[in-house]
Design a protein around this motif. Sequence first.
Motif, PDB file in Angstrom:
ATOM      1  N   GLU A  40      15.151  -6.973  26.454  1.00 54.17           N
ATOM      2  CA  GLU A  40      16.548  -7.269  26.780  1.00 54.17           C
ATOM      3  C   GLU A  40      16.990  -8.568  26.116  1.00 54.17           C
ATOM      4  O   GLU A  40      18.080  -8.645  25.530  1.00 54.17           O
ATOM      5  CB  GLU A  40      16.718  -7.368  28.295  1.00 54.17           C
ATOM      6  N   THR A  41      16.143  -9.585  26.202  1.00 52.20           N
ATOM      7  CA  THR A  41      16.457 -10.860  25.553  1.00 52.20           C
ATOM      8  C   THR A  41      16.534 -10.705  24.046  1.00 52.20           C
ATOM      9  O   THR A  41      17.472 -11.185  23.398  1.00 52.20           O
ATOM     10  CB  THR A  41      15.411 -11.922  25.911  1.00 52.20           C
ATOM     11  N   MET A  42      15.574 -10.037  23.465  1.00 56.08           N
ATOM     12  CA  MET A  42      15.521  -9.929  22.013  1.00 56.08           C
ATOM     13  C   MET A  42      16.657  -9.080  21.463  1.00 56.08           C
ATOM     14  O   MET A  42      17.200  -9.386  20.392  1.00 56.08           O
ATOM     15  CB  MET A  42      14.172  -9.372  21.584  1.00 56.08           C
ATOM     16  N   ASN A  43      17.045  -8.042  22.169  1.00 62.54           N
ATOM     17  CA  ASN A  43      18.161  -7.214  21.724  1.00 62.54           C
ATOM     18  C   ASN A  43      19.462  -7.993  21.675  1.00 62.54           C
ATOM     19  O   ASN A  43      20.360  -7.689  20.876  1.00 62.54           O
ATOM     20  CB  ASN A  43      18.322  -5.993  22.631  1.00 62.54           C
ATOM     21  N   GLY A 101      17.733  -6.294  13.395  1.00 60.26           N
ATOM     22  CA  GLY A 101      18.824  -7.152  12.964  1.00 60.26           C
ATOM     23  C   GLY A 101      18.780  -8.592  13.420  1.00 60.26           C
ATOM     24  O   GLY A 101      19.614  -9.404  12.990  1.00 60.26           O
ATOM     25  N   THR A 102      17.845  -8.963  14.282  1.00 61.88           N
ATOM     26  CA  THR A 102      17.715 -10.362  14.697  1.00 61.88           C
ATOM     27  C   THR A 102      17.199 -11.194  13.539  1.00 61.88           C
ATOM     28  O   THR A 102      16.219 -10.826  12.888  1.00 61.88           O
ATOM     29  CB  THR A 102      16.752 -10.489  15.893  1.00 61.88           C
ATOM     30  N   GLY A 103      17.822 -12.326  13.273  1.00 63.91           N
ATOM     31  CA  GLY A 103      17.356 -13.211  12.219  1.00 63.91           C
ATOM     32  C   GLY A 103      16.200 -14.072  12.688  1.00 63.91           C
ATOM     33  O   GLY A 103      16.098 -14.410  13.869  1.00 63.91           O
ATOM     34  N   LEU A 104      15.321 -14.444  11.762  1.00 61.63           N
ATOM     35  CA  LEU A 104      14.187 -15.320  12.045  1.00 61.63           C
ATOM     36  C   LEU A 104      14.196 -16.447  11.026  1.00 61.63           C
ATOM     37  O   LEU A 104      14.232 -16.198   9.816  1.00 61.63           O
ATOM     38  CB  LEU A 104      12.874 -14.539  11.961  1.00 61.63           C
ATOM     39  N   ALA A 105      14.171 -17.687  11.507  1.00 62.46           N
ATOM     40  CA  ALA A 105      14.251 -18.839  10.610  1.00 62.46           C
ATOM     41  C   ALA A 105      13.305 -19.929  11.077  1.00 62.46           C
ATOM     42  O   ALA A 105      12.990 -20.035  12.269  1.00 62.46           O
ATOM     43  CB  ALA A 105      15.685 -19.377  10.560  1.00 62.46           C
TER      44      ALA A 105
END
Length: 232
Positions: A48-51, A80-84
């Motif tokens: 739920e958090t990651m979505n 579609g979540t970005g990772l930086a």
Amino acid sequence: MTRKALVVRGGWEGHHPVEATELFLPFLHENGFDVRIEDGPQVYADPETMNATDLVLQSVTMSEITAEALKGLRAAVEAGTGLAGWHGGIADSYRASSDYLQLVGGQFATHPSKDPEHVHGGETDNYLEYTVELTDLGRRHEITQDIDDFTLTTEQYWVLHDDLIDVLATTTHPVQPYHPWHRPITSPAVWTREWGAGRVFVTTAGHSLDVLQDPNVRTIIERGMLWAARAR
């Protein structure tokens, strides 16, 4: 619509994960992100958090990640979540996980030291002056455009990587008589990666707070976070 950023920090304290990420919280707020902070990667196991997360800013050097958390992170980026991130907080995380390394596309191998005659047993033994050189792609990419080649004095990362990354800047390790390699080695210093519908941004600079506040490094990180974040 307000976007959501998840700041995940922890691992080896030598990279100052709390203080380092705090430097960028005002920027995220100013750019419309609602920021949640977690002291470790277990939150990745919460679908739920990651979505609902548009950007993960990670600063976790070494440490470990559970299979459930890694599965959640990979699924989120693919959706579609970005990772930086920067330095060891993203390029030296979860060394035991090959699936994490595949996601990020590059892994810290070493940071060469000074001449043994100038080594005294402190972290500055690995501080070298080196140049970050923009690639042709980097000179026109939105993250690094209008930035010229620049010099840093800090750890110079030697990175093992694959060909699915888009390299925006490099750094070259020279041949020295006190090192065992026989020709210069060029490593990526700034790269991006597309993974499913998601984007990954990495820069290897960022060992210490002063490096993170270098105008070139800070600009690249700020632009990299915006580039990686999911568009709403």
